[in-house]
Design an enzyme around this catalytic site. Structure first.
Site, short mmCIF file in Angstrom:
data_model
loop_
_atom_site.label_atom_id
_atom_site.label_comp_id
_atom_site.label_asym_id
_atom_site.label_seq_id
_atom_site.Cartn_x
_atom_site.Cartn_y
_atom_site.Cartn_z
N CYS A 201 1.01 -1.20 -0.09
CA CYS A 201 -0.05 0.03 0.12
C CYS A 201 0.76 1.31 -0.18
O CYS A 201 1.32 1.68 0.97
CB CYS A 201 -0.76 0.22 1.53
SG CYS A 201 -1.94 1.39 1.24
N CYS B 245 -0.56 4.00 2.10
CA CYS B 245 -0.03 4.03 3.50
C CYS B 245 0.95 4.32 3.95
O CYS B 245 1.58 4.78 5.06
CB CYS B 245 -0.66 2.64 3.95
SG CYS B 245 -2.01 1.93 3.31
N ASP B 246 2.25 3.62 3.04
CA ASP B 246 3.35 3.68 3.63
C ASP B 246 4.58 4.60 2.90
O ASP B 246 5.56 4.84 3.13
CB ASP B 246 3.88 2.34 3.60
CG ASP B 246 3.26 1.33 4.42
OD1 ASP B 246 2.63 1.74 5.34
OD2 ASP B 246 3.09 0.25 4.04
#
Ligand code: NDP
Length: 312
Positions: A136, A139-140
């Site tokens: 992701c 997300c990261d």
């Protein structure tokens, strides 16, 4: 332990689940929706959604899901946190256990559990999970500002992830196993226009290396041909974007699925092989897998559930 009765239980909270909740609420079915492990589903990990009708300027994935949730709540959908951990669809009413604890007795069930990111199956993906390996970018990606990352895959997801990361990272390698991108033309063009995205065609990943965190990938070019070439690519982050598998494990003892695990819908409706159980969204759709098509299926599933209840 709690036992709850409902006319309509919706499992999953992507566009399919929330849309089913909107329709089922408006049909006075008083649905209960369990959000599952990732409230809002896959779209909460994406950036801009440009192809959902009604948003001429686009919308972020989390915003879209928040809007759908609020719309479902407005009509009284009972949205709860929890996962279906087992089911017994031989029983009437249908029985679903939530978090190995609470029992739901439902007259109808709508399965909208979506799909989860696939991994290559390398031991190193587990070894470096959260230490440089991610599925992701949204997300990261933040952790890789001014660093060098690689994205695996050649579809729209991979291009989208690469484009997003290219705004943060110094350099993004796109590792594509074939000699072409499967992504849509518009995505391909955007990727080609980015100076800091480098596409490595005909390339597979054999492993990762690094002390504690990812420091590079072992790659092989033209595998199985006379031009086969093994080399190491220094990277800080390794992002998987090779597709998704449907979240159907818990239903498999009762619900018919295809070889890849997608729920089979035998007719022209969202009805599964079990009377009273319906499916909507990516979990039952290996072909289109779009937010708007998932929402459409959610609508159909709620209407199918309502008609089923009327016929009983
Ligand atoms: P896809 O199935 O379209 O693409 C998967 C990619 O990963 C392919 O390039 C495939 O390679 C590659 N791949 C699969 N397995 C491996 C492996 N073991 N090793 C290396 N590479 C592998 O999945 P996506 O998630 O990209 O897209 C799914 C659907 O969602 C599509 O319909 C897409 O259009 C849509 N989508 C739309 C977006 C948008 O419109 N904004 C954004 C994201 C997705 P190969 O080609 O060789 O099979």
């Amino acid at each position: 332990m709690e036992t709850i009765n409902t006319k309509c239980l919706i499992i999953g909270s992507g566009p399919a689940g929330y849309t089913a909740a909107i329709y089922a609420s408006r049909a006075n079915l008083s649905p209960i929706l369990y959000e599952g492990i990732q409230p809002g589903g896959q779209l909460t990990t994406t950036t801009d959604v440009e192809n959902f009708p009604g948003y001429p300027e686009g919308v972020t994935g989390p915003q879209l899901m928040d809007d759908l949730r609020k719309q479902a709540e407005r009509f009284g959908a009972d949205i709860r946190t929890g996962m279906a951990t087992s089911v017994d669809f031989n029983k009437r009413p249908l029985e679903v256990i939530i978090n190995n604890h609470d029992i739901i007795h439902a007259d109808t069930v709508i399965i909208a559990t979506g799909a989860s990111a696939k991994y290559l199956g390398l031991e190193d993906e587990t070894k470096y999970s959260g230490m440089g390996v991610s599925a992701c970018a949204t997300c990261d990606g933040f952790f890789y500002r001014k660093k060098i990352v690689a994205v695996v895959g050649g579809g729209d997801t991979a291009c989208e992830e690469a484009l997003y990361l290219s705004t943060l990272a110094e350099k993004v390698y796109l590792i594509v196993r074939k000699d072409y991108l499967r992504a849509s033309k518009v995505m391909q063009r955007r990727v080609h226009e980015k100076d800091n995205i480098i596409i490595l065609f005909n390339t597979n990943t054999e492993g990762l290396y690094g002390d504690e965190v990812v420091e590079g990938a072992h790659l092989v070019e033209h595998i199985g041909t006379p031009r086969e070439l093994h080399y190491d690519l220094p990277i800080d982050g390794f992002f998987l974007a090779i597709g998704h598998h449907p979240n159907t494990e818990v239903f498999k003892p009762f619900i018919a699925t295809d070889e890849a695990g997608f729920i089979v819908l035998p007719g022209n409706t969202t009805a599964t092989n079990v009377p009273g159980v319906f499916a909507a969204g990516d979990v039952a759709d290996p072909r289109y897998r779009q937010a708007v098509s998932a929402a459409g299926m959610g609508c159909r599933a709620a209407i199918d559930a309502e008609r089923y209840l009327m016929e009983q």
